[in-house]
Scaffold this motif. Structure first.
Motif, short mmCIF file in Angstrom:
data_model
loop_
_atom_site.label_atom_id
_atom_site.label_comp_id
_atom_site.label_asym_id
_atom_site.label_seq_id
_atom_site.Cartn_x
_atom_site.Cartn_y
_atom_site.Cartn_z
N GLU A 109 57.56 -27.28 -46.25
CA GLU A 109 57.46 -26.25 -45.24
C GLU A 109 58.78 -25.50 -45.18
O GLU A 109 59.79 -25.94 -45.73
CB GLU A 109 57.12 -26.85 -43.87
N VAL A 110 58.78 -24.36 -44.53
CA VAL A 110 59.99 -23.55 -44.41
C VAL A 110 60.29 -23.33 -42.93
O VAL A 110 59.40 -23.09 -42.13
CB VAL A 110 59.82 -22.19 -45.14
N LYS A 111 61.58 -23.46 -42.60
CA LYS A 111 62.02 -23.28 -41.22
C LYS A 111 63.06 -22.16 -41.17
O LYS A 111 63.81 -21.96 -42.12
CB LYS A 111 62.63 -24.58 -40.69
N PRO A 112 63.12 -21.43 -40.05
CA PRO A 112 64.12 -20.37 -39.95
C PRO A 112 65.52 -20.94 -39.74
O PRO A 112 65.71 -21.92 -39.02
CB PRO A 112 63.66 -19.57 -38.72
N PHE A 113 66.53 -20.33 -40.40
CA PHE A 113 67.91 -20.74 -40.27
C PHE A 113 68.75 -19.55 -39.81
O PHE A 113 68.69 -18.48 -40.41
CB PHE A 113 68.46 -21.28 -41.59
N ILE A 114 69.53 -19.76 -38.77
CA ILE A 114 70.46 -18.72 -38.30
C ILE A 114 71.79 -18.94 -38.99
O ILE A 114 72.44 -19.98 -38.80
CB ILE A 114 70.61 -18.77 -36.77
N LEU A 115 72.21 -17.98 -39.81
CA LEU A 115 73.45 -18.11 -40.58
C LEU A 115 74.55 -17.16 -40.11
O LEU A 115 75.72 -17.38 -40.42
CB LEU A 115 73.16 -17.85 -42.07
N VAL A 116 74.18 -16.12 -39.39
CA VAL A 116 75.15 -15.13 -38.91
C VAL A 116 75.20 -15.18 -37.39
O VAL A 116 74.16 -15.22 -36.73
CB VAL A 116 74.77 -13.70 -39.38
N ILE B 162 70.76 -14.45 -45.25
CA ILE B 162 71.62 -14.55 -46.44
C ILE B 162 72.12 -13.16 -46.84
O ILE B 162 73.28 -12.98 -47.23
CB ILE B 162 70.85 -15.20 -47.60
N GLN B 163 71.25 -12.16 -46.72
CA GLN B 163 71.64 -10.78 -47.03
C GLN B 163 72.74 -10.30 -46.08
O GLN B 163 73.67 -9.61 -46.51
CB GLN B 163 70.42 -9.87 -46.92
N LEU B 164 72.66 -10.67 -44.82
CA LEU B 164 73.70 -10.30 -43.86
C LEU B 164 75.03 -10.94 -44.21
O LEU B 164 76.09 -10.30 -44.09
CB LEU B 164 73.28 -10.70 -42.45
N LEU B 165 75.01 -12.19 -44.64
CA LEU B 165 76.24 -12.83 -45.11
C LEU B 165 76.83 -12.08 -46.29
O LEU B 165 78.04 -11.87 -46.38
CB LEU B 165 75.96 -14.29 -45.51
N TYR B 166 75.96 -11.66 -47.18
CA TYR B 166 76.40 -10.89 -48.35
C TYR B 166 76.96 -9.54 -47.93
O TYR B 166 78.00 -9.10 -48.43
CB TYR B 166 75.22 -10.73 -49.30
N ASP B 167 76.28 -8.87 -47.01
CA ASP B 167 76.70 -7.54 -46.58
C ASP B 167 78.08 -7.54 -45.94
O ASP B 167 78.87 -6.62 -46.15
CB ASP B 167 75.68 -6.95 -45.60
N ASN B 168 78.39 -8.58 -45.15
CA ASN B 168 79.70 -8.58 -44.50
C ASN B 168 80.75 -9.36 -45.27
O ASN B 168 81.87 -9.57 -44.79
CB ASN B 168 79.59 -9.10 -43.05
#
Length: 489
Positions: free
Chosen positions: A279-286, A469-475
């Protein structure tokens, strides 16, 4: 006999409904016992599991059986770790970085003096004329050696600017190497979640195929009992065919996602990768408290592609300064020590120390120098504009992905409610059918809505995780550690 059977059914409708409800409980099943559902759609109803809502289809076994390949179970952190070691784009960038380092060391070597030694010996034996008149016999070994040391000092500063330019070039290539690693991490994580999306989609479509197949069996049973029509059977066959199509598409998407992930990881492209999650769960990374302006400020100082362009501008500026040294006087120092003589008479030495000064007026009367410097300035301006465009694009992406994260977070909660409502709808539709107040098409539609709701929830969660993950990449803060900090498969 058949007439009596139909009459009996009409008199005791509740008994028939109970019988049909018992068959309906087979709508969603666990995986076939190591059999491919595509190859055995006409198997008896008792080969399906007994609970549509709680049973977990053995998806891994179905996929393995379909592709006939040995699976390699992987996790997100393992995939990123392998990619950082084997990704070919990283290897290319690393080679460029190593090359730039040797170029810098070569520029530093230009500060050393040129040293060379030349020596020779000549053996004379024969008749010669002395004074052009008297013949004489000569037998002699002549010896000569010359040591020459020359130093151009800094060539009017040209060597200094060249060394600085090479140094900034090393920094630029190092920044590009780090940025390539960031890209590899981003692509690996994204492709991993896409593979996980494909795997769970197979599970959803597989259960849907079980349900459609069981419903086909049920409609056939109803028609044989005189309680259904041929139209119901044909419609169920169409539903089953559509479910089979969707299942095959999901299998194809899974295999494509496997190849894409293996390729970015730098391993054998036909590797049969399997995410270990079911299963997949949401992860808050930013940090959600950060505003877009704060994220952009972080990006300005953290993005390695921004650093690379800034370093490239500094490189070109040093090269421009070097061009202008065509107008600067260039002193040189030369020392020469010479040793000459013969084996019989001995060797004698002499030393020469010279200082030279070249006073140039530039290349091609200075025009060549100025035009070359202006050309480099044009390159500086071009890269400066590229840097500005890059920063604007970063800010645009940050704003877009920041608000996308907010929407996706809300959509996840809505999708969860949709699944809950859809599950309740299936239960009610089945109860209405049991009570004789509903029809089979209501159950089919309710199950279809539930299937679509589960797919929507899956896609929304995967999109949210990729967005983080894209937000981590963007900043500019993406890293192995930041991605797997809360990852617990």
């Amino acid at each position: 006999m058949r007439q009596n059977f139909i009459t009996l059914l009409g008199m005791k409708r509740w008994a028939v409904i109970a019988f049909l409800t018992f068959n309906l409980c087979f709508l969603s099943t666990e995986a076939f016992a190591h059999k491919n559902i595509i190859n055995d759609l006409n198997s008896p109803l008792d080969t399906y599991c007994k609970d549509c809502d709680t049973a977990k289809a053995d998806v891994d076994m179905e996929i393995i059986e379909h592709f006939k390949e040995e699976p390699v179970f992987v996790s997100l952190d393992e995939c990123i770790g392998v990619a950082l070691l084997n990704n070919f784009n990283i290897k290319v960038s690393n080679s460029d970085y190593v090359s730039a380092k040797w170029d810098y060391r070569n520029a530093l070597a230009q500060f050393l003096p040129e040293v060379n030694f030349e020596g020779y010996s000549i053996y004379y034996n024969g008749q010669v004329l002395v004074g052009g008149v008297v013949p004489d016999h000569v037998e002699e070994l002549a010896l000569s050696g010359t040591l020459r040391v020359a130093h151009d000092l800094t060539q009017g500063g040209a060597q200094i600017f060249e060394a600085k330019a090479r140094k900034f070039k090393v920094r630029a290539n190092l920044n590009r190497l780090d940025f390539t690693k960031d890209e590899a991490i981003l692509e690996t994580a994204r492709d991993y979640y896409e593979l996980l999306r494909a795997k769970i989609s197979i599970e959803i479509h597989l259960k849907n195929l079980y349900e459609r197949t069981a419903q086909l069996k049920l409609t056939q049973t109803l028609m044989e009992a005189g309680l259904g029509t041929r139209f119901d059977v044909v419609r169920s066959k169409g539903e089953q065919a559509l479910a089979e199509q969707n299942f095959m598409v999901a299998l194809n998407n899974f295999r494509t996602a496997q190849a894409k992930l293996a390729n970015i990881m730098g391993i054998e492209v036909n590797s049969h990768l399997f995410p270990i999650e079911i299963e997949v769960k949401p992860f808050i990374l930013v940090d959600e408290k950060l505003s877009t302006d704060e994220l952009f400020k972080i990006a300005e100082f953290s993005r390695d592609d921004v650093k690379a362009l800034k370093a490239e501008i500094k490189t070109l500026k040093q090269q421009k300064y070097k061009v202008y040294t065509d107008f600067v006087p260039k002193p040189r120092i030369v020392y020469q020590g010479q040793f000459q003589g013969t084996a019989r008479a001995g060797v004698y030495s002499n030393n020469v120390l010279g200082a030279y000064l070249d006073v140039p007026i530039g290349s091609r009367l200075g025009v060549g120098t100025v035009t070359k410097a202006n050309s480099i300035q044009g390159q500086i301006d071009s890269i400066s504009y590229k840097l500005e465009v890059l920063l604007r694009n970063i800010k645009e992406n940050l704003i877009s992905n920041y608000w996308k994260a907010q929407i996706l977070k809300e959509r996840i909660e809505i999708a969860k409610k949709q699944v809950e409502y859809a599950s309740d709808s299936v239960t009610l539709a089945e109860l209405r059918l049991d009570a004789g107040e509903g029809i089979l098409i209501d159950v089919i539609q309710a199950q279809t809505i539930k299937n679509n709701a589960r797919i929507e929830l899956l896609s929304t969660i995967v999109d949210y995780n990729i967005n983080q993950i894209q937000l981590l990449y963007d900043n500019g803060t993406i890293s192995y550690e930041n991605i797997v900090i809360n990852y617990k498969p």
